[in-house]
Design an enzyme around this catalytic site. Structure first.
Site, PDB file in Angstrom:
ATOM      1  N   ASP A 162      -5.880   2.169  -3.385  1.00  0.00           N
ATOM      2  CA  ASP A 162      -7.127   2.016  -2.630  1.00  0.00           C
ATOM      3  C   ASP A 162      -7.377   3.224  -1.726  1.00  0.00           C
ATOM      4  OD1 ASP A 162      -5.223   1.508  -0.671  1.00  0.00           O
ATOM      5  OD2 ASP A 162      -6.117  -0.379   0.011  1.00  0.00           O
TER       6      ASP A 162
ATOM      7  N   SER B 280       0.815  -1.209   0.000  1.00  0.00           N
ATOM      8  CA  SER B 280       0.000   0.000   0.000  1.00  0.00           C
ATOM      9  C   SER B 280       0.851   1.263   0.000  1.00  0.00           C
ATOM     10  CB  SER B 280      -0.945  -0.045   1.202  1.00  0.00           C
ATOM     11  OG  SER B 280      -1.895   0.986   1.165  1.00  0.00           O
TER      12      SER B 280
ATOM     13  N   ASP C  11      -2.490   6.218  -3.510  1.00  0.00           N
ATOM     14  CA  ASP C  11      -1.327   5.597  -2.882  1.00  0.00           C
ATOM     15  C   ASP C  11      -0.841   4.448  -3.761  1.00  0.00           C
ATOM     16  OD1 ASP C  11      -3.372   3.784  -2.409  1.00  0.00           O
ATOM     17  OD2 ASP C  11      -2.675   3.248  -0.403  1.00  0.00           O
TER      18      ASP C  11
ATOM     19  N   ASP D 121      -1.148   1.250  -4.002  1.00  0.00           N
ATOM     20  CA  ASP D 121      -2.038   0.238  -4.579  1.00  0.00           C
ATOM     21  C   ASP D 121      -3.389   0.822  -4.957  1.00  0.00           C
ATOM     22  OD1 ASP D 121      -2.951   0.566  -1.961  1.00  0.00           O
ATOM     23  OD2 ASP D 121      -3.532  -1.533  -1.745  1.00  0.00           O
TER      24      ASP D 121
END
Length: 447
Positions: free
Chosen positions: A245, A102, A241, A243
């Protein structure tokens, strides 16, 4: 059942250091394959990843473990985490896996699992998979070993779905948008979707090299996007960010609006339209008291959960709510997605700009925040600084100082060895004294 390997968002750590080693990933593949085994002609799993160098290693190890259990592996390559949730369900996979840490720096990585419904696994399911790691797992017969293949259109499928969440008949023509992809998983998907919807796109953080993910860019470092917004005279900035999400929104002056402000805008709009289910927004204990007051002023409720978008989603599903998220930028809209989706949340904000004709600065400030301070204290493995009598005394003193005129939250991070000390109070002097006192006590206990 206790979990030691899994945190609040899967397994995470420094690459090539336990637990983020190829050996552990292989064992996780075996255990997950065992847990999801079913009588199916085509047992399958989809695997996505972000742009970290270590993703290749973990992808191969997971693939080896899963195919050894007889599962067929579909490799998506770099795609956002929400794409894995969506594709797990749409491609009728038994399991989805996302390889990502992440917002963490490139040297970290992580593994998170999605069930066949596209939602992240529950704590109980993760605990059962973790328990399998210490057992002898029988492998598939030689003739039943699974296959692995690359899926070239996975990202395209997700992009087309993301566009379906945008209101029909609405376009972004004439809107200049900065999109910062953090050199991460959405570095191709997000700019392409925005351009296809008509926006003039100014990309930032779209040149990943395996080591620059989240490096001075993205939702945790919005300065680069803010500079681009001002330099290009953009109408709005969207920062994701690693990833994708999470999302933060920047107005035309480069000022940042966090997840609380985005959720406030969407909750108010959805309530006006009669589509905010349950008359409530679900958010974590980290969300600002100002958000709660904003909702109460409109006859709406704020349902609080522990930190972690998985817990937000669990409460949403339990209560039948359709909007939730985190101050950090996870925005979950279960009418559209099964997990936080920074791109889709950004599209909802842009849709409101297009619908209302209002500037980003008017839409990113729905309420006045109560002054909030958050500081982190790092501790070594094996330490329990919160258990120290001196820390307990400092916390008790802080609560007495606030005396009902503020809020205090001290917790361990679920993804890093950090103690997070957060407080809210109208009096900023009291706020800083309360937080600094606890931070000092925790720091001393962690020596």
């Amino acid at each position: 059942m206790n979990r030691k390997l899994f945190g609040t968002d899967g397994v995470r750590g420094t690459a090539n250091t336990a637990p983020m080693t190829a050996e552990v990933a292989l064992r996780l593949g075996l255990a997950a394959g065992k847990y999801f085994q079913r009588k199916s002609a085509l047992p399958r799993v989809v695997i996505g990843k972000d742009t970290r160098l270590s993703g290749y290693m973990l992808e191969n190890a997971l693939t080896a473990g899963l195919t050894a259990m007889g599962m067929n592996v579909l490799l998506l390559g770099p795609v956002p985490t929400p794409a894995v949730g969506y594709l797990t369900r749409s491609m009728r996979a038994d399991l989805g896996v996302m390889i990502s840490a992440s917002h963490n720096p490139h040297q970290d990585n992580g593994i998170k699992f999605f069930g066949p419904d596209g939602f992240k696994l529950s704590d109980a399911a993760e605990a059962e998979i973790e328990a399998l790691l210490g057992t002898d797992i029988p492998l598939a017969d030689p003739g039943a070993i699974g296959r692995a293949k690359r899926i070239e259109d996975g990202r395209g499928r997700y992009q087309e779905y993301a566009k379906t969440t945008f209101p029909q008949g609405v376009r972004l023509d004439g809107l200049k948008v900065v999109i910062d992809c953090a050199n991460g998983a959405a570095y191709r998907a997000a700019p392409e979707v925005l351009w296809e919807l008509g926006a003039e796109v100014i990309p930032v953080g779209t040149s990943p090299n395996g080591k620059n993910i989240n490096l001075r860019c993205g939702s945790t470092h919005p300065e680069a996007a803010a500079e681009a917004v001002v330099a290009h005279g953009a109408d709005v900035g969207i920062t994701l960010d690693g990833d994708a999400d999470r999302v933060m929104i920047l107005d035309q002056q480069g000022r940042v609006a966090d997840g609380d402000q985005i959720m406030a805008l969407l909750a108010a709009r959805w309530a006006e339209e009669g589509r905010l289910k349950g008359g409530a927004l679900v958010a974590t204990v980290m969300s600002n008291l100002g958000l709660e007051r904003f909702l109460q002023g409109r006859g709406l409720r704020l349902e609080r959960t522990p930190v972690g978008d998985r817990y937000v989603v669990e409460r949403m599903r339990e209560g039948g709510f359709n909007l939730g998220g985190e101050q950090s930028g996870h925005i979950v809209m279960t009418d559209h997605t099964t997990t936080g989706d920074g791109l889709v949340a950004g599209l909802q904000f842009l849709a409101e700009m297009a619908r209302s004709g209002r500037a980003a600065s008017e839409l990113t400030h729905s309420f006045e925040t109560v002054p909030q301070m958050l500081k982190n204290v790092r501790y070594a493995a094996g330490q329990e600084p919160l258990a120290a009598p001196s820390v307990q005394a400092a916390i008790a003193a802080a609560e007495a100082r606030l005396n009902g005129h503020g809020r205090l939250l001290i917790r361990k991070s679920g993804t890093e060895p950090l103690i997070r000390v957060m407080a809210e109070a109208e009096d900023t002097d009291v706020l800083s004294q309360v937080v600094d006192g606890i931070v000092e006590a925790v720091s001393q206990a962690a020596v």
